[in-house]
Motif scaffolding. Sequence first.
Motif, PDB file in Angstrom:
ATOM      1  N   ALA A 109       0.814  -1.216   0.000  1.00  0.00           N
ATOM      2  CA  ALA A 109       0.000   0.000   0.000  1.00  0.00           C
ATOM      3  C   ALA A 109       0.848   1.266   0.000  1.00  0.00           C
ATOM      4  O   ALA A 109       0.299   2.372   0.077  1.00  0.00           O
ATOM      5  CB  ALA A 109      -0.931   0.003   1.205  1.00  0.00           C
ATOM      6  N   GLY A 110       2.176   1.119  -0.047  1.00  0.00           N
ATOM      7  CA  GLY A 110       3.055   2.277  -0.127  1.00  0.00           C
ATOM      8  C   GLY A 110       3.531   2.827   1.201  1.00  0.00           C
ATOM      9  O   GLY A 110       4.177   3.878   1.245  1.00  0.00           O
ATOM     10  N   ALA A 111       3.224   2.141   2.307  1.00  0.00           N
ATOM     11  CA  ALA A 111       3.662   2.623   3.616  1.00  0.00           C
ATOM     12  C   ALA A 111       5.180   2.605   3.715  1.00  0.00           C
ATOM     13  O   ALA A 111       5.859   1.769   3.094  1.00  0.00           O
ATOM     14  CB  ALA A 111       3.055   1.767   4.718  1.00  0.00           C
ATOM     15  N   ILE A 112       5.710   3.523   4.502  1.00  0.00           N
ATOM     16  CA  ILE A 112       7.150   3.599   4.759  1.00  0.00           C
ATOM     17  C   ILE A 112       7.430   2.892   6.081  1.00  0.00           C
ATOM     18  O   ILE A 112       6.945   3.319   7.132  1.00  0.00           O
ATOM     19  CB  ILE A 112       7.618   5.060   4.828  1.00  0.00           C
ATOM     20  CG1 ILE A 112       7.347   5.777   3.508  1.00  0.00           C
ATOM     21  CG2 ILE A 112       9.093   5.133   5.188  1.00  0.00           C
ATOM     22  CD1 ILE A 112       7.562   7.281   3.577  1.00  0.00           C
ATOM     23  N   ILE A 113       8.189   1.811   6.049  1.00  0.00           N
ATOM     24  CA  ILE A 113       8.518   1.050   7.253  1.00  0.00           C
ATOM     25  C   ILE A 113       9.788   1.640   7.862  1.00  0.00           C
ATOM     26  O   ILE A 113      10.877   1.533   7.292  1.00  0.00           O
ATOM     27  CB  ILE A 113       8.712  -0.443   6.944  1.00  0.00           C
ATOM     28  CG1 ILE A 113       7.507  -0.993   6.172  1.00  0.00           C
ATOM     29  CG2 ILE A 113       8.956  -1.210   8.225  1.00  0.00           C
ATOM     30  CD1 ILE A 113       6.190  -0.863   6.897  1.00  0.00           C
ATOM     31  N   LEU A 114       9.651   2.260   9.032  1.00  0.00           N
ATOM     32  CA  LEU A 114      10.788   2.911   9.676  1.00  0.00           C
ATOM     33  C   LEU A 114      11.702   1.913  10.375  1.00  0.00           C
ATOM     34  O   LEU A 114      12.922   1.984  10.265  1.00  0.00           O
ATOM     35  CB  LEU A 114      10.294   3.928  10.713  1.00  0.00           C
ATOM     36  CG  LEU A 114       9.512   5.120  10.192  1.00  0.00           C
ATOM     37  CD1 LEU A 114       8.930   5.906  11.356  1.00  0.00           C
ATOM     38  CD2 LEU A 114      10.419   6.017   9.355  1.00  0.00           C
ATOM     39  N   GLY A 115      11.108   0.997  11.140  1.00  0.00           N
ATOM     40  CA  GLY A 115      11.910   0.074  11.922  1.00  0.00           C
ATOM     41  C   GLY A 115      11.056  -0.658  12.932  1.00  0.00           C
ATOM     42  O   GLY A 115       9.821  -0.649  12.857  1.00  0.00           O
ATOM     43  N   LYS A 116      11.719  -1.280  13.920  1.00  0.00           N
ATOM     44  CA  LYS A 116      11.080  -2.149  14.890  1.00  0.00           C
ATOM     45  C   LYS A 116      11.050  -1.478  16.263  1.00  0.00           C
ATOM     46  O   LYS A 116      11.970  -0.746  16.648  1.00  0.00           O
ATOM     47  CB  LYS A 116      11.852  -3.475  15.007  1.00  0.00           C
ATOM     48  CG  LYS A 116      12.077  -4.194  13.698  1.00  0.00           C
ATOM     49  CD  LYS A 116      10.801  -4.677  13.066  1.00  0.00           C
ATOM     50  CE  LYS A 116      10.153  -5.827  13.817  1.00  0.00           C
ATOM     51  NZ  LYS A 116      10.971  -7.058  13.794  1.00  0.00           N
ATOM     52  N   THR A 117       9.983  -1.759  17.023  1.00  0.00           N
ATOM     53  CA  THR A 117       9.827  -1.166  18.349  1.00  0.00           C
ATOM     54  C   THR A 117       9.988  -2.213  19.449  1.00  0.00           C
ATOM     55  O   THR A 117       9.686  -3.394  19.267  1.00  0.00           O
ATOM     56  CB  THR A 117       8.459  -0.477  18.492  1.00  0.00           C
ATOM     57  OG1 THR A 117       7.412  -1.409  18.184  1.00  0.00           O
ATOM     58  CG2 THR A 117       8.372   0.728  17.565  1.00  0.00           C
ATOM     59  N   ASN A 118      10.418  -1.758  20.590  1.00  0.00           N
ATOM     60  CA  ASN A 118      10.831  -2.626  21.696  1.00  0.00           C
ATOM     61  C   ASN A 118       9.651  -3.357  22.341  1.00  0.00           C
ATOM     62  O   ASN A 118       8.521  -2.845  22.389  1.00  0.00           O
ATOM     63  CB  ASN A 118      11.541  -1.787  22.752  1.00  0.00           C
ATOM     64  CG  ASN A 118      12.480  -2.588  23.617  1.00  0.00           C
ATOM     65  OD1 ASN A 118      12.882  -3.695  23.256  1.00  0.00           O
ATOM     66  ND2 ASN A 118      12.848  -2.047  24.767  1.00  0.00           N
ATOM     67  N   VAL A 119       9.947  -4.548  22.871  1.00  0.00           N
ATOM     68  CA  VAL A 119       8.951  -5.396  23.524  1.00  0.00           C
ATOM     69  C   VAL A 119       9.590  -6.102  24.713  1.00  0.00           C
ATOM     70  O   VAL A 119      10.808  -6.219  24.792  1.00  0.00           O
ATOM     71  CB  VAL A 119       8.395  -6.467  22.554  1.00  0.00           C
ATOM     72  CG1 VAL A 119       7.718  -5.834  21.356  1.00  0.00           C
ATOM     73  CG2 VAL A 119       9.493  -7.432  22.103  1.00  0.00           C
ATOM     74  N   PRO A 120       8.782  -6.632  25.644  1.00  0.00           N
ATOM     75  CA  PRO A 120       9.310  -7.549  26.650  1.00  0.00           C
ATOM     76  C   PRO A 120       9.542  -8.917  26.032  1.00  0.00           C
ATOM     77  O   PRO A 120       9.033  -9.223  24.947  1.00  0.00           O
ATOM     78  CB  PRO A 120       8.194  -7.595  27.697  1.00  0.00           C
ATOM     79  CG  PRO A 120       6.953  -7.329  26.909  1.00  0.00           C
ATOM     80  CD  PRO A 120       7.351  -6.351  25.835  1.00  0.00           C
ATOM     81  N   GLU A 121      10.287  -9.748  26.704  1.00  0.00           N
ATOM     82  CA  GLU A 121      10.632 -11.055  26.159  1.00  0.00           C
ATOM     83  C   GLU A 121       9.379 -11.870  25.835  1.00  0.00           C
ATOM     84  O   GLU A 121       8.523 -12.077  26.691  1.00  0.00           O
ATOM     85  CB  GLU A 121      11.521 -11.824  27.137  1.00  0.00           C
ATOM     86  CG  GLU A 121      12.111 -13.090  26.523  1.00  0.00           C
ATOM     87  CD  GLU A 121      13.206 -13.700  27.379  1.00  0.00           C
ATOM     88  OE1 GLU A 121      14.211 -14.175  26.805  1.00  0.00           O
ATOM     89  OE2 GLU A 121      13.055 -13.698  28.621  1.00  0.00           O
ATOM     90  N   PHE A 122       9.289 -12.305  24.588  1.00  0.00           N
ATOM     91  CA  PHE A 122       8.196 -13.130  24.067  1.00  0.00           C
ATOM     92  C   PHE A 122       6.836 -12.419  24.156  1.00  0.00           C
ATOM     93  O   PHE A 122       5.797 -13.053  24.013  1.00  0.00           O
ATOM     94  CB  PHE A 122       8.131 -14.493  24.758  1.00  0.00           C
ATOM     95  CG  PHE A 122       9.432 -15.243  24.720  1.00  0.00           C
ATOM     96  CD1 PHE A 122      10.208 -15.271  23.570  1.00  0.00           C
ATOM     97  CD2 PHE A 122       9.895 -15.915  25.840  1.00  0.00           C
ATOM     98  CE1 PHE A 122      11.424 -15.965  23.533  1.00  0.00           C
ATOM     99  CE2 PHE A 122      11.104 -16.611  25.812  1.00  0.00           C
ATOM    100  CZ  PHE A 122      11.877 -16.633  24.662  1.00  0.00           C
ATOM    101  N   THR A 123       6.847 -11.126  24.419  1.00  0.00           N
ATOM    102  CA  THR A 123       5.629 -10.291  24.466  1.00  0.00           C
ATOM    103  C   THR A 123       4.554 -10.869  25.384  1.00  0.00           C
ATOM    104  O   THR A 123       3.359 -10.855  25.065  1.00  0.00           O
ATOM    105  CB  THR A 123       5.046 -10.059  23.046  1.00  0.00           C
ATOM    106  OG1 THR A 123       4.864 -11.311  22.380  1.00  0.00           O
ATOM    107  CG2 THR A 123       5.964  -9.185  22.224  1.00  0.00           C
ATOM    108  N   VAL A 124       4.974 -11.349  26.539  1.00  0.00           N
ATOM    109  CA  VAL A 124       4.008 -11.910  27.492  1.00  0.00           C
ATOM    110  C   VAL A 124       4.044 -11.182  28.838  1.00  0.00           C
ATOM    111  O   VAL A 124       3.579 -11.717  29.846  1.00  0.00           O
ATOM    112  CB  VAL A 124       4.230 -13.426  27.701  1.00  0.00           C
ATOM    113  CG1 VAL A 124       3.848 -14.195  26.456  1.00  0.00           C
ATOM    114  CG2 VAL A 124       5.668 -13.736  28.106  1.00  0.00           C
TER     115      VAL A 124
END
Length: 455
Positions: A116-131
């Motif tokens: 769709a033409g979106a610009i992907i900047l990068g990745k954002t931080n999470v806790p381990e395994f997102t739980v």
Amino acid sequence: MSGPLWRRSAADLVAAYAAGETTPDAILAAVLGRLDAVNGAINAVIALDREGATAAAAASTARWRAGRALGPMDGVPWTIKDNILVKDLPAVWGSPLFADHVPTRDESPVARLRAAGAIILGKTNVPEFTVQGFTDNAVFGPTRNPWNLATTPGGSSGGAVAAVASGIGPLALCTDGGGSIRRPAAHAGLIGFKPSTGMIERSHGFPEILHDFEVAGPIGRTVADIDSAMAILGGASWPASAPEAGPKRILHIRSFAGAPVDPEISASVAAAAARFSELGHQVETIDAFDLAEFANDVWPVISRAGVAWLLDQYPDHAGRVGQAALDMAAGVRDASATDYLGALIAIGQAKQRFAELFEGHDLMLTPAIAALAWPIGATHPPTIDGQPVGPRGHAVFTVFANALGIPAVTLPSAPAAAGSRIGFQLCGRRGSDRALLAVAAAYEAISPPLPWPEI
């Protein structure tokens, strides 16, 4: 366009591109400048694709100039939560276990955004395994709440909300497995949407350790941006037109099973409920509600089983996984398949009870969070309203929507006296996603514009 370019919503950007007032190149430069200025303080973006974003912005600029824009996301900067795979960017999932993992293809929602033409900047931080309900890990460290750098933005989408609240892109692609979109959005003063189960198809990602109870969804600053994002992410599943936001029967619930709620949160959400009455909705308020308690009982079985299964796939995980994840896995070792089946049966029975509830009500309105943002370094607030609580005491209002598969949206309400952000949650029947956003948009229309934190 007034004010810094990085403050523009996705809808404002597209309108400006169409009018020739600015270009995706210029917007990307502004957003990257904002990232360089604030990310060191908040630690929201942990992997940046500056080269790829620059190329995407140049291609989008050329399309807009040629009159061949791809739609309402063309040239809009996005960040992606680090449990969603992005081609050629690290996908660490907050764990040393995946510190060297770089996928070779996009997960399907990311692929739809790119198309769709979106610009992907990068990745954002999470806790381990997102739980976890806070955002910190052994690889990248803690993410800080832009409204108070001494506090957490919650989790597991803490990096995402810190980015959007700070002006690092107007939208973030996230996941919600028990409130991971809605609670951080509340802590950051944003809008977070958890769609119905199955609304956004996912493939080519990390293992689904929370089964289909975890869904992908957007976080943003306006309901219109969320709706436009869902048109891309949901594809053919997303209704082609928005229904009228006529009067609804809203059940306002102050507490789940008598669990404590911070008094400032209760007062803020009650004021929001009153505004829905002013909009012509029929609002019924009850002090306590027991139907959702099943979710807080069964969720430990499901989440711990998921982590235990994941670790079993990596027999050499010793020394590469944090203690919290190890404890979760150990906590389910003595459980049996019958416990997991019992959890699924309890969820099925709850779906029947909630179907009956929705025969008499169109929407549920609850707090999104039970506690204000707590200090960095703590996994959870130890007390709420003077009462001791466990690790999920702050999270009691959200997980039931995942279990039921219903849509839910968090909207900002009046902040606490000291400035902590507060949000409330609206939930509807499964499949009523766009109708829910229509109600949210009507509320937003009589609310002041979202403010910006000072960082």
